[in-house]
Design an enzyme around this catalytic site. Sequence first.
Site, PDB file in Angstrom:
ATOM      1  N   LYS A 183      -5.290   9.903  20.266  1.00  0.00           N
ATOM      2  CA  LYS A 183      -6.549  10.679  20.777  1.00  0.00           C
ATOM      3  C   LYS A 183      -6.414  11.646  21.715  1.00  0.00           C
ATOM      4  CE  LYS A 183      -8.982   9.368  23.573  1.00  0.00           C
ATOM      5  NZ  LYS A 183      -9.094   9.867  25.147  1.00  0.00           N
ATOM      6  N   ASP A 199     -14.699   4.454  23.614  1.00  0.00           N
ATOM      7  CA  ASP A 199     -13.897   5.472  22.806  1.00  0.00           C
ATOM      8  C   ASP A 199     -13.632   4.936  21.389  1.00  0.00           C
ATOM      9  OD1 ASP A 199     -13.843   7.288  24.721  1.00  0.00           O
ATOM     10  OD2 ASP A 199     -11.496   7.247  25.366  1.00  0.00           O
TER      11      ASP A 199
END
Length: 284
Positions: free
Chosen positions: A17, A143
Amino acid sequence: MTAENPTIDDSEIACAKINLALHVRRRLPDGYHDIETIFAFLDCGDHLSVIAGTNIELSVEGQFSDGLSNSDNLVLDAARLLALHANIDAGAKITLDKRLPVASGIGGGSADAAATLRLLNRFWNTELSLESLAKLSEPLGADVPACVINQTCHGAGIGQDLMPIENGKLSGHHVLLVNPLVPVSTAAVFRDWDGVDHGGLEGSDPLLAAMAGRNDLQKPAQILAPVIGDLLSELNKTDSVIARMSGSGATCFGIYETEQLSHAAEKRIVETLPNVWTMVGGLR
């Protein structure tokens, strides 16, 4: 409910990510922070695989497996959460091939937990939608829901208010990740944020919004790990469209128009800064 399918889709990539931009707006009473960010994901990262088992078990291997626990790990937390939610009494022997540095701002444990949910959702035939898995994953970390969705999206709140967006001008670009092999504490970086709201994200195209944006955690992270400044300086000497730190660091990235340019940048970085980890991937 006992359900497993050990022959189909028994592996999953925990995609790295990156935060194309990360604007910190304010501290919240619970210790979290109100942020605005643009999440994007590479087509590479850690690898997970699963076979049938009596219990839910984890084996960690790979370049960055040292110090990681087989018994206290977000992968196991995610597996047990899904099993409880879907009333699954089947086991699963999960293997995590840890290819991404730990505490590096590119997903790490969050991406692993998210990939575990996607993997076991297929393996156990629980048939939950990505949106349902993302909602289920919220207690695992700020996240994790974005990593479950695994596509470019706008994140708000603590990062869990998600709106998937089209790649737009990002389409076809490649990313070079560079990490100095220095772990940076997310808690310490947020603690040292200056507390000033410098404004929100602007624009609908993710690349243009990122180029107009910033990472408000870059300055405090760079104070903790000055080598971040060296990484960004070298990335800015390449043909990157944008170079920035991801998340709370210490990984930095450059975005390139072609795969060839990203590999050329990687070669230059490794020659200049030999004690770094790199990875090149396309954007999902």
